[in-house]
Design an enzyme around this catalytic site. Sequence first.
Site, short mmCIF file in Angstrom:
data_model
loop_
_atom_site.label_atom_id
_atom_site.label_comp_id
_atom_site.label_asym_id
_atom_site.label_seq_id
_atom_site.Cartn_x
_atom_site.Cartn_y
_atom_site.Cartn_z
N MET A 199 -11.04 2.43 -6.48
CA MET A 199 -11.23 3.50 -7.47
C MET A 199 -12.63 4.11 -7.38
O MET A 199 -13.21 4.49 -8.39
CB MET A 199 -10.96 2.96 -8.89
CG MET A 199 -9.49 2.61 -9.07
SD MET A 199 -9.13 1.72 -10.59
CE MET A 199 -9.32 0.03 -10.08
N PRO A 254 0.79 -1.23 0.00
CA PRO A 254 0.00 0.00 0.00
C PRO A 254 0.83 1.29 0.00
O PRO A 254 0.26 2.37 -0.12
CB PRO A 254 -0.81 -0.12 1.29
CG PRO A 254 -0.04 -1.04 2.16
CD PRO A 254 0.66 -2.00 1.25
N ASP A 310 4.75 2.36 -11.36
CA ASP A 310 3.55 3.18 -11.52
C ASP A 310 3.63 4.40 -10.62
O ASP A 310 4.40 4.43 -9.65
CB ASP A 310 2.31 2.36 -11.12
CG ASP A 310 2.02 1.26 -12.13
OD1 ASP A 310 2.46 1.39 -13.28
OD2 ASP A 310 1.36 0.28 -11.75
N LYS A 344 1.02 8.42 -14.67
CA LYS A 344 0.65 9.77 -15.10
C LYS A 344 1.42 10.79 -14.29
O LYS A 344 1.57 10.67 -13.10
CB LYS A 344 -0.84 10.00 -14.84
CG LYS A 344 -1.73 9.41 -15.88
CD LYS A 344 -3.17 9.79 -15.61
CE LYS A 344 -4.07 8.82 -16.35
NZ LYS A 344 -5.07 8.21 -15.50
N THR A 383 -2.64 -5.92 -0.66
CA THR A 383 -3.57 -5.09 -1.43
C THR A 383 -4.22 -4.04 -0.52
O THR A 383 -4.32 -4.22 0.70
CB THR A 383 -4.60 -5.98 -2.14
OG1 THR A 383 -5.34 -5.16 -3.06
CG2 THR A 383 -5.57 -6.65 -1.18
N ALA A 384 -4.67 -2.94 -1.13
CA ALA A 384 -5.18 -1.79 -0.38
C ALA A 384 -6.28 -2.16 0.62
O ALA A 384 -6.30 -1.67 1.75
CB ALA A 384 -5.70 -0.73 -1.34
C1 LIG Z 1 -5.38 0.70 -10.12
S1 LIG Z 1 -5.95 0.27 -8.52
C2 LIG Z 1 -4.54 -0.61 -7.96
C3 LIG Z 1 -4.84 -1.52 -6.79
C4 LIG Z 1 -3.62 -2.22 -6.26
N1 LIG Z 1 -3.11 -3.19 -7.23
C5 LIG Z 1 -3.87 -2.94 -4.92
O1 LIG Z 1 -3.81 -4.19 -4.89
O2 LIG Z 1 -4.09 -2.25 -3.94
C6 LIG Z 1 -5.78 1.83 -7.70
C7 LIG Z 1 -6.78 1.95 -6.56
O3 LIG Z 1 -6.34 1.14 -5.46
C8 LIG Z 1 -6.72 1.75 -4.26
N2 LIG Z 1 -5.49 2.00 -3.48
C9 LIG Z 1 -4.22 1.71 -3.83
N3 LIG Z 1 -3.37 2.01 -2.84
C10 LIG Z 1 -4.12 2.51 -1.83
C11 LIG Z 1 -3.84 2.99 -0.52
N4 LIG Z 1 -2.59 3.02 -0.03
N5 LIG Z 1 -4.88 3.43 0.23
C12 LIG Z 1 -6.15 3.40 -0.22
N6 LIG Z 1 -6.47 2.95 -1.45
C13 LIG Z 1 -5.48 2.51 -2.24
C14 LIG Z 1 -7.48 3.02 -4.60
O4 LIG Z 1 -8.86 2.70 -4.66
C15 LIG Z 1 -6.91 3.32 -5.97
O5 LIG Z 1 -7.81 4.13 -6.73
#
Ligand SMILES: C[S@@+](CC[C@H](N)C(=O)[O-])C[C@H]1O[C@@H](n2cnc3c(N)ncnc32)[C@H](O)[C@@H]1O
Length: 268
Positions: free
Chosen positions: A189, A31, A54, A76, A137-138
């Site tokens: 997202m 995260p 990324d 981006k 994962t998040a």
């Molecule tokens: C393209 S997805 C990638 C998810 C990532 N592969 C994962 O397993 O966490 C991006 C979304 O993951 C979530 N996300 C990723 N990192 C986060 C964090 N540290 N805190 C909260 N949400 C997070 C958000 O909803 C963000 O819009």
Amino acid sequence: MLSFLELLDRATARWRKVPGPGRVLLVGAGPGSPDLLTVRAVAALQAADVVVHDQLVPGDIVALAPARARRIDVGKRKGRHSATQAEINALIVSQARAGRIVVRLKAGDPGVFGRVGEEIAALTDAGVAFEVIPGITAAVAAAADAGVPLTLRGVAPTVTFISAHGADGSSARGWSGLASEGGTLAIYMGKSAGALVRDRLVATGMDLATPVIAVENAGREQRRIIAGHVADLPSISERSDLDGPVVILAGPAMAVAEPRALSHQTAA
Ligand SMILES: C[S@@+](CC[C@H](N)C(=O)[O-])C[C@H]1O[C@@H](n2cnc3c(N)ncnc32)[C@H](O)[C@@H]1O
């Protein structure tokens, strides 16, 4: 007994010892806090000749690669668009074919909304060796931050990871029947689509009073936890102060530790 440094050395040597052409390590960066990386992810970074990362992966994680490693940001950035998936596929294939150890670093877990499937397909087609290294994962980090379980015996028998992309009505794929049986939904997202997510959840049969926990910057020092209900989801999108990534957890299991979640809050 193995010391931590020996463990790390052993893990790094695993890729250094592989003879012949390069390979791609598809690595979950977790995260966003370096101390939530797996040992194997750190070892992969230390073995890297090239790191393709990324935008969501913080600089202090990319910095764990050796100074000699080339860093390529494919996310981006102000004034320029992210690389297309086809460009990223071509990049990792060509770097590996040049004999390099390529770390493809993705936020969270590569297999959760991380487009790792496309990269695995491209690497397989090109005959390039690869390995997937999981990450936290998040949603898992968010539940830990809030002190709530994702599954709960007798309450939440399932957990579903779902992307809010497509919640705008253009695609209801994956949403139907989600509210059944009290399972937990981990919505990725969804920050800018609160009203649409609420409507989609209600359409699947979820009550407006179902508890929700949204975590910004889960697993990071500056995390913020917002506890509420499905009815409150639109207000998340209206908040201009939420500039980090947000994951939303919804379901009866979120009620279990709601007071504890609030006590974990690091900012208003
Ligand atoms: C393209 S997805 C990638 C998810 C990532 N592969 C994962 O397993 O966490 C991006 C979304 O993951 C979530 N996300 C990723 N990192 C986060 C964090 N540290 N805190 C909260 N949400 C997070 C958000 O909803 C963000 O819009």
